[in-house]
Design a protein around this motif. Structure first.
Motif: not given
Length: 211
Positions: A112, A179-180, A182
């Motif tokens: 990320c 990313c968000k 995760y």
């Protein structure tokens, strides 16, 4: 998925093997080169991150969390992201005020950080600056990653974490959405704090745990 994962893993193994061969040959020849050593370390860490993503395909997005040093993992992420600075004149400035322990999946957290810095590098056309500011306040680790590249249009800012949205010509619109996802599964927040003509900034808030 199993077949594709198997083939990718085979080639990752080759990359890992030759990285180790290069390192051993340098040792035999008594050659010390910090740039080469850093590059080899980044290659092997990237191989681990890819391996983790492949494992997710098989295990339906599992997380393997460990206690990680806040400052150290940010520094690792910055080193990995530097590989994306190629033909541009980009200054990467890092200031980490203090540190603490966080509980996270190391490879996913690194992925990320790398993705956000990479996006910032891509937003800068020729010359610019990436700034990473981090500190621990109370029981929260705060990471602010900013760039002075092309801003995200105001009307599009609410969509940037939506799967499929992209402002890039060759983008697939998955990076920030992944990313968000995760981070939220690990009780970590990711948000866009601003995007103006002078600065676009993302902020990550991660819980700090007792030593």
């Amino acid at each position: 998925i199993k077949c594709v994962s198997h083939e990718i893993r085979n080639h990752l193994s080759i990359c890992d093997m030759y990285s180790q061969i290069i390192r051993k040959n340098l040792e035999k020849l008594n050659i010390e080169n910090s740039s080469i050593e850093n590059a080899l370390g980044c290659i092997q860490k990237s191989i681990q991150i890819i391996g983790t993503n492949l494992l997710d395909l098989k295990l339906l997005n599992s997380n393997t969390v460990h206690i990680i040093d806040f400052k150290n993992i940010i520094e690792q992420g910055v080193e990995l992201a530097k590989a994306y600075v190629t033909d541009k004149n980009i200054e990467i400035e890092v200031f980490i005020k203090n540190s603490g322990n966080i509980l996270t999946d190391e490879n996913k957290f690194l992925a990320c950080i790398v993705n956000i810095i990479k996006n910032g590098i891509e937003a800068i056309e020729v010359k610019g600056k990436i700034e990473i500011l981090a500190e621990v306040k109370g029981n929260t680790g705060i990471i602010k990653i900013s760039n002075n590249g092309k801003p995200i249009p105001k009307e599009k800012q609410k969509d940037i974490f939506t799967e499929g949205y992209t402002s890039k010509k060759n983008g697939c619109g998955l990076g920030l959405a992944i990313c968000k996802n995760y981070l939220e599964k690990q009780n970590i927040s990711l948000k866009l704090t601003k995007s103006t003509k002078t600065q676009t900034q993302f902020e990550i808030n991660v819980p700090i745990i007792e030593p």
